[in-house]
Scaffold this active site. Sequence first.
Site, PDB file in Angstrom:
ATOM      1  N   ARG A  73      39.343  46.643  20.061  1.00 49.18           N
ATOM      2  CA  ARG A  73      37.956  46.967  20.421  1.00 49.18           C
ATOM      3  C   ARG A  73      37.934  47.996  21.546  1.00 49.18           C
ATOM      4  O   ARG A  73      38.962  48.299  22.170  1.00 49.18           O
ATOM      5  CB  ARG A  73      37.221  45.703  20.876  1.00 49.18           C
ATOM      6  N   GLY A  74      36.735  48.501  21.829  1.00 46.90           N
ATOM      7  CA  GLY A  74      36.571  49.352  22.987  1.00 46.90           C
ATOM      8  C   GLY A  74      36.528  48.525  24.265  1.00 46.90           C
ATOM      9  O   GLY A  74      36.634  47.296  24.244  1.00 46.90           O
ATOM     10  N   GLY A  75      36.356  49.195  25.376  1.00 46.56           N
ATOM     11  CA  GLY A  75      36.256  48.501  26.652  1.00 46.56           C
ATOM     12  C   GLY A  75      37.604  48.165  27.243  1.00 46.56           C
ATOM     13  O   GLY A  75      38.648  48.662  26.816  1.00 46.56           O
ATOM     14  N   LYS A  76      37.565  47.296  28.256  1.00 43.13           N
ATOM     15  CA  LYS A  76      38.779  46.978  29.014  1.00 43.13           C
ATOM     16  C   LYS A  76      39.085  45.488  28.924  1.00 43.13           C
ATOM     17  O   LYS A  76      38.773  44.837  27.936  1.00 43.13           O
ATOM     18  CB  LYS A  76      38.615  47.459  30.447  1.00 43.13           C
ATOM     19  N   HIS A  80      37.937  35.098  27.892  1.00 39.17           N
ATOM     20  CA  HIS A  80      37.095  34.224  27.071  1.00 39.17           C
ATOM     21  C   HIS A  80      37.555  32.796  27.274  1.00 39.17           C
ATOM     22  O   HIS A  80      38.758  32.542  27.478  1.00 39.17           O
ATOM     23  CB  HIS A  80      37.205  34.571  25.589  1.00 39.17           C
ATOM     24  N   ALA A 184      29.308  40.387  28.554  1.00 41.39           N
ATOM     25  CA  ALA A 184      30.129  41.573  28.291  1.00 41.39           C
ATOM     26  C   ALA A 184      30.028  41.940  26.824  1.00 41.39           C
ATOM     27  O   ALA A 184      29.840  41.068  25.954  1.00 41.39           O
ATOM     28  CB  ALA A 184      31.580  41.298  28.668  1.00 41.39           C
ATOM     29  N   ILE A 185      30.175  43.240  26.538  1.00 43.82           N
ATOM     30  CA  ILE A 185      30.104  43.736  25.163  1.00 43.82           C
ATOM     31  C   ILE A 185      31.263  44.696  24.925  1.00 43.82           C
ATOM     32  O   ILE A 185      31.523  45.579  25.739  1.00 43.82           O
ATOM     33  CB  ILE A 185      28.772  44.447  24.887  1.00 43.82           C
ATOM     34  N   PHE A 198      30.106  40.302  21.665  1.00 45.41           N
ATOM     35  CA  PHE A 198      29.662  39.980  23.019  1.00 45.41           C
ATOM     36  C   PHE A 198      30.196  38.633  23.461  1.00 45.41           C
ATOM     37  O   PHE A 198      30.600  37.780  22.650  1.00 45.41           O
ATOM     38  CB  PHE A 198      28.124  39.955  23.086  1.00 45.41           C
ATOM     39  N   CYS A 215      36.584  43.968  33.107  1.00 37.33           N
ATOM     40  CA  CYS A 215      36.018  45.198  32.527  1.00 37.33           C
ATOM     41  C   CYS A 215      36.394  46.437  33.337  1.00 37.33           C
ATOM     42  O   CYS A 215      35.739  47.476  33.216  1.00 37.33           O
ATOM     43  CB  CYS A 215      34.505  45.076  32.378  1.00 37.33           C
TER      44      CYS A 215
END
Length: 272
Positions: A73-76, A80, A184-185, A198, A215
């Site tokens: 996925r994208g992001g950093k 969870h 977060a997404i 998310f 993130c």
Amino acid sequence: MSELRFVRLGFGEERVEYQEAWQKQREVHAARFEDAVPDTCLLLEHPPVYTAGRRTTVSERPLDGTPVIDVDRGGKITWHGPGQLVGYPILKLPRPVDVVAHVRRLEDALILTAAEFGVRTSRVEGRSGVWVLGDPVEDRPLLGGLSLDFDPRLHDEEFDARLNGPEYAPSNAGQRREDRKLAAIGIRVAKGVTMHGFSLNVNPDNTWFDKIVPCGIRDAGVTSLSYELGREITISDVLPVAEKHLRDVLENAEPAPRVIEPPTPPKAAAPA
């Protein structure tokens, strides 16, 4: 957009391991691409796990060697775990997909969800997700006895909040009255179909975030619905509310392809 199907994969004692849920996403993604299933949102809770998106740097990972799952996925990097509602909307969108518009729709649904519990949230420019805004800088308590003008997180490249105790911990951003992320997404789009999604902090142990730079953001923190309200909120409380707002926002959306601007022609050379 077409009717949205919800699939509750597992919560509480039936939490779903991350790798198992990732494989389920792949299966639903392939089926959605072939139009074998409708748009589908997987909802679940994970056992504790750190996942790192494609832009995660080494300096944002746990310092103690805690395992991290690298994902597409994208992001950093994020965490969870129990007390966090995770959603993976797997939707077919017109190509070329407008990724930003998709993220904004998810933010809208989560902002409405939080509002129904009395928590006011918003976006922060340049930062995805859903945020509880902090006090103006001049009204916040001094950090380490220093003016915020000298916040070492912002001005010292060698400073690492993970080594400086609870004073700078992301989980204590509410006590510092800073901006703090409630949801977060991070997404991926393949063949015009979305994956990942998310995570909404309902009542987790947010100290799990203190092992990482959540993130990749060093000057803000994390929060939860329970913390903001000062009372216990559970996943079962939030689940039907989140489904309602995801359905309202996503089913009523009219996604459009991303507009691709034609390249600017080069300027003609001036005559000699």
